[in-house]
Design an enzyme around this catalytic site. Structure first.
Site, PDB file in Angstrom:
ATOM      1  N   CYS A   2       8.024  -8.936  65.320  1.00  0.00           N
ATOM      2  CA  CYS A   2       7.155  -9.581  66.303  1.00  0.00           C
ATOM      3  C   CYS A   2       6.564  -8.575  67.286  1.00  0.00           C
ATOM      4  CB  CYS A   2       7.941 -10.605  67.103  1.00  0.00           C
ATOM      5  SG  CYS A   2       8.709 -11.858  66.098  1.00  0.00           S
ATOM      6  N   ARG A  27       3.586  -3.432  62.466  1.00  0.00           N
ATOM      7  CA  ARG A  27       5.013  -3.726  62.615  1.00  0.00           C
ATOM      8  C   ARG A  27       5.484  -4.765  61.600  1.00  0.00           C
ATOM      9  NH1 ARG A  27       6.820  -2.649  68.192  1.00  0.00           N
ATOM     10  NH2 ARG A  27       8.223  -4.404  68.046  1.00  0.00           N
ATOM     11  N   TRP A  74       7.031 -12.596  63.279  1.00  0.00           N
ATOM     12  CA  TRP A  74       7.716 -12.323  62.013  1.00  0.00           C
ATOM     13  C   TRP A  74       8.801 -13.383  61.929  1.00  0.00           C
ATOM     14  CZ3 TRP A  74      12.600 -10.476  60.269  1.00  0.00           C
ATOM     15  CH2 TRP A  74      12.610  -9.890  59.002  1.00  0.00           C
ATOM     16  N   ASN A  99       9.851 -12.075  71.780  1.00  0.00           N
ATOM     17  CA  ASN A  99      10.375 -11.255  70.683  1.00  0.00           C
ATOM     18  C   ASN A  99      11.886 -11.295  70.768  1.00  0.00           C
ATOM     19  OD1 ASN A  99       7.841 -10.454  70.060  1.00  0.00           O
ATOM     20  ND2 ASN A  99       8.147  -8.271  70.431  1.00  0.00           N
ATOM     21  N   GLY A 100      12.557 -11.334  69.628  1.00  0.00           N
ATOM     22  CA  GLY A 100      14.026 -11.330  69.650  1.00  0.00           C
ATOM     23  C   GLY A 100      14.560 -12.616  69.056  1.00  0.00           C
ATOM     24  N   GLU A 482      15.888   7.906  48.652  1.00  0.00           N
ATOM     25  CA  GLU A 482      14.655   7.702  49.420  1.00  0.00           C
ATOM     26  C   GLU A 482      13.492   7.391  48.465  1.00  0.00           C
ATOM     27  OE1 GLU A 482      13.921   7.025  52.283  1.00  0.00           O
ATOM     28  OE2 GLU A 482      11.828   7.563  52.565  1.00  0.00           O
ATOM     29  N   LYS A 486      11.276   3.991  48.570  1.00  0.00           N
ATOM     30  CA  LYS A 486       9.806   3.972  48.702  1.00  0.00           C
ATOM     31  C   LYS A 486       9.200   3.084  47.625  1.00  0.00           C
ATOM     32  CE  LYS A 486       9.291   5.066  51.864  1.00  0.00           C
ATOM     33  NZ  LYS A 486      10.279   5.502  52.789  1.00  0.00           N
ATOM     34  N   GLU A 489       9.978  -0.661  48.271  1.00  0.00           N
ATOM     35  CA  GLU A 489       9.319  -1.189  49.477  1.00  0.00           C
ATOM     36  C   GLU A 489       7.859  -1.556  49.232  1.00  0.00           C
ATOM     37  OE1 GLU A 489      10.753   0.746  53.648  1.00  0.00           O
ATOM     38  OE2 GLU A 489      10.105   2.188  52.148  1.00  0.00           O
ATOM     39  N   HIS A 505      29.147   5.865  34.359  1.00  0.00           N
ATOM     40  CA  HIS A 505      30.065   4.838  34.860  1.00  0.00           C
ATOM     41  C   HIS A 505      29.377   3.487  35.051  1.00  0.00           C
ATOM     42  CE1 HIS A 505      33.164   7.802  35.282  1.00  0.00           C
ATOM     43  NE2 HIS A 505      32.362   8.571  35.992  1.00  0.00           N
ATOM     44  N   LYS A 604       8.023  -2.792  60.486  1.00  0.00           N
ATOM     45  CA  LYS A 604       8.123  -1.373  60.822  1.00  0.00           C
ATOM     46  C   LYS A 604       9.258  -1.125  61.803  1.00  0.00           C
ATOM     47  CE  LYS A 604       6.730   2.889  60.954  1.00  0.00           C
ATOM     48  NZ  LYS A 604       7.141   3.665  59.773  1.00  0.00           N
TER      49      LYS A 604
HETATM   50  C1  G6P Z   1      12.526  -0.503  58.919  1.00  0.00           C
HETATM   51  C2  G6P Z   1      11.332   0.303  58.432  1.00  0.00           C
HETATM   52  C3  G6P Z   1      11.805   1.577  57.757  1.00  0.00           C
HETATM   53  C4  G6P Z   1      12.705   2.370  58.685  1.00  0.00           C
HETATM   54  C5  G6P Z   1      13.870   1.526  59.212  1.00  0.00           C
HETATM   55  C6  G6P Z   1      14.605   2.224  60.340  1.00  0.00           C
HETATM   56  O1  G6P Z   1      13.239  -0.972  57.828  1.00  0.00           O
HETATM   57  O2  G6P Z   1      10.555  -0.463  57.549  1.00  0.00           O
HETATM   58  O3  G6P Z   1      10.686   2.365  57.403  1.00  0.00           O
HETATM   59  O4  G6P Z   1      13.204   3.479  58.008  1.00  0.00           O
HETATM   60  O5  G6P Z   1      13.373   0.291  59.754  1.00  0.00           O
HETATM   61  O6  G6P Z   1      13.735   2.373  61.414  1.00  0.00           O
HETATM   62  P1  G6P Z   1      13.856   3.474  62.528  1.00  0.00           P
HETATM   63  O7  G6P Z   1      12.687   3.229  63.423  1.00  0.00           O
HETATM   64  O8  G6P Z   1      15.165   3.220  63.229  1.00  0.00           O
HETATM   65  O9  G6P Z   1      13.826   4.800  61.875  1.00  0.00           O
END
Ligand code: G6P
Length: 609
Positions: A2, A27, A74, A99-100, A482, A486, A489, A505, A604
């Protein structure tokens, strides 16, 4: 997640609010709305879906109000619909954005229902609007009503409120969710993230936990938790328009991938002298803390967690200091046992991730040696609440899938490793060698970016797949993780990472033509072991693509594609290897036509649990 925007001025604020919402789109959200105070009362427009839909709806509305609040939602409680979108109202008088998450909203709702309030939405946020109204009925004072209302709320909130009987006044407060005030000339703004306001000001005040602020166009009054009027520092930031703009790139993610050579340069700037890293970058009290450090605990989420895992290999090998890494959502609720003289490190692009922030707060109570945050957002909660802060200097990252922040985190973590390792006997020669490597990184990354076309053509192979397996060994295992993150996501392809030695395994059972394998192969002590792992896959009909150090000898064949990715100081190879994985995911997602910068269901900055 949000987003909040608010404005009180002497000019019409509709467009400012809308622009703010657009800047918060990155976000992640699923509905949007705004309300302005007009001569006729509060005018509220909301839409499910994107801000574009809200903009279209606004085209036929004449907004003249000089104060207003706006929100991107959101969904957490209740579906993403127009009714559940913010602002929420109590009757025709109170409008609120939140927000929250309010943990005790059911209980509060029951109390309000017995008082005769009727609820239109399924949200937890609507109860706050009615709660404020019920207190307002007693005092007719909006600030008092907001303060009294939040006293009976449990959970996290950042709220902004206006009342039809108080034209020219906005009230906002926060607990566990960020809120920033933008200071203009005879106008004030509110946002959950300063990026929403950079078109109107570069002067910001970050509210502390439980602060409550009253804003008019000319005045700003802040009260702390004890209701004592306080002054908070105004900070100036010059985030250029360019930094938050896509430029000629089709997506922010692409722009951010291609920015990485410049990001590394910026991250190193002023932090290296005569081939050695400067302790001063960690802040004035760093010497004492780093001198005492005998163990490291890293806590983070998502991509930042993967950066922490890479650092574990570096810290333990180069400084011989034990290092533990844990996802924040686990760490915060676990009975943990801090080792003596442990440096507690949070890694966070945003500095606001709820779980990481809660872990930091928990750690501070548990008596760590000191806390350090490696963060990209100046003034964020983690920066303010940690003993030491090292800024990534990556510039605003807008794409939900983190790329340049990951690389900047790794550069910062290697500088930290060297600062620690120097204290435990790392030779000056090795430090200089790694520093030289760091300085050559921008060029090496650029060379990989130049492989762009080749990676794009490789991506065709993956777009029709439903699964992918990423393999790495040693420090490349977190890079494989990672890479998998990616891909899932942004292209929604199920991807998993395994340390190559674990193949036999379990995951080997999945290997066939439909399960592509992507491996990262540095030229290190484990390369022969990795090669045998890959042969085992080939023998079972698996199709493999290897991103390899140019000195790794691997023979391409019908089921083995090799893409050499250059060379760098061996400790820094993980930083280089992640780049082709970012590009591969990006191009697969382009082919699949997904919403790359705002993938479905993701946010985000995850400011709620
Ligand atoms: C969300 C974002 C990721 C990010 C993670 C941690 O899941 O989509 O891209 O790595 O939060 O966020 P931060 O701001 O704590 O690195």
């Amino acid at each position: 997640m949000c987003g909040i925007v608010g404005a009180v001025a002497h000019r019409k604020v509709g467009k400012i609010l809308l622009e703010g919402l657009k800047r918060l789109e990155y976000r992640g959200y699923d509905s949007a709305g705004l309300a302005t105070l007009e001569i006729t009362g509060i005018q509220r427009i909301r839409q499910a879906g994107k801000v574009d839909a809200l903009e279209t709806a606004l085209a036929s509305v004449d907004l003249n109000g000089t104060q207003g609040i706006a929100h991107t939602r959101w969904a957490t409680h209740g579906e993403a619909s127009e009714t559940n979108a913010h602002p929420h109202m109590s009757g025709h008088s109170v409008a609120l954005v939140h927000n929250g998450i309010i943990d005790n909203y059911q209980e509060v709702k029951e109390g309000l229902t017995t008082k005769g309030y009727r609820f239109e939405t399924q949200t937890d946020s609507e109860v706050i609007a009615h709660l404020i109204d019920s207190h307002y009925q007693e005092s007719r004072n909006l600030t008092k009503a907001v303060r009294s209302a939040v006293e009976s709320l449990a959970g996290a909130y950042a709220i902004a409120v206006m009342h039809v009987e108080h034209p020219g006044l906005l009230v906002c407060t926060r607990q566990g969710a960020p809120l920033v005030i933008g200071v203009g000339i005879d106008e004030h703004f509110i946002a959950s993230d300063q990026l929403a306001l950079t078109q109107v000001t570069n002067r910001f005040i970050y509210l502390e936990e439980h602060d409550l602020a009253e804003l008019t166009a000319e005045t700003l009054t802040i009260f702390d938790e004890q209701n004592v009027q306080v002054e908070r520092t105004v900070q100036s930031f010059n985030i250029t328009q360019d930094a938050a703009d896509k430029g000629s790139f089709k997506h922010y993610m692409m722009k951010e991938i291609f920015e990485q050579p410049a990001v590394v340069k910026r991250c190193l700037e002023g932090r290296i002298n005569q081939g050695r890293v400067l302790d001063v970058m960690f802040g004035s009290s760093s010497k004492e803390i780093l001198d005492q450090t005998k163990a490291v605990q890293i806590v983070a989420c998502g991509t930042s967690y993967h950066a922490g895992l890479v650092a574990k290999y570096w810290i333990e090998e180069l400084s011989r200091i034990p290092c533990q890494v844990e996802v924040a959502s686990e760490y915060r609720y676990r009975k943990t046992v801090p080792l003596p003289n442990t440096l507690f490190i949070t890694l966070s692009q945003s500095g606001e991730t709820a779980d990481t922030l809660a872990a930091l707060r928990k750690a501070k109570k548990e008596g760590y040696e000191g806390s350090l945050t490696i963060c990209n957002v100046p003034g964020s909660s983690m920066v303010r609440e940690s003993d030491l802060a090292l800024m990534m200097n990556a510039g605003p990252e807008i794409g939900v899938a983190s790329t340049k922040a990951f690389v900047a985190q790794l550069v910062c973590l290697m500088m930290l490793t060297l600062a620690l390792a120097r204290r435990t006997g790392l030779s000056e020669e090795i430090e200089r060698n790694i520093v030289l490597g760091l300085q050559s990184l921008p060029h090496a990354i650029q060379q990989i970016l130049d492989l762009d076309k080749r990676i794009r053509s490789l991506s065709k192979h993956y777009m029709k797949k439903n699964h992918a397996l990423f393999l790495g060994r040693g420090v490349m295992y977190p890079i494989a993780m990672e890479g998998a993150l990616k891909l899932k996501e942004i292209s929604y392809i199920h991807a998993e990472a395994y340390p190559a030695g674990e193949l036999k395994h379990g995951p080997l059972a999945l290997v066939d033509k439909e399960m592509p394998i992507i491996a990262v192969a540095p030229n290190d002590d484990l390369i022969d072991k990795l090669k045998s792992n890959l042969e085992v896959v080939s023998a079972r009909g698996g199709e493999i693509c290897v991103f390899a150090d140019q000195h790794v000898e691997l023979k391409e064949g019908p089921s083995l594609t090799v893409l050499p990715v250059g060379r760098i100081q061996p400790f820094l190879e993980p930083i280089l290897m992640v780049i082709p994985l970012q590009l591969l995911s990006y191009y697969v997602a382009v082919l699949k036509g997904t919403d790359i910068d705002q993938p479905r269901n993701l946010a985000k900055s995850v400011t709620v649990e």
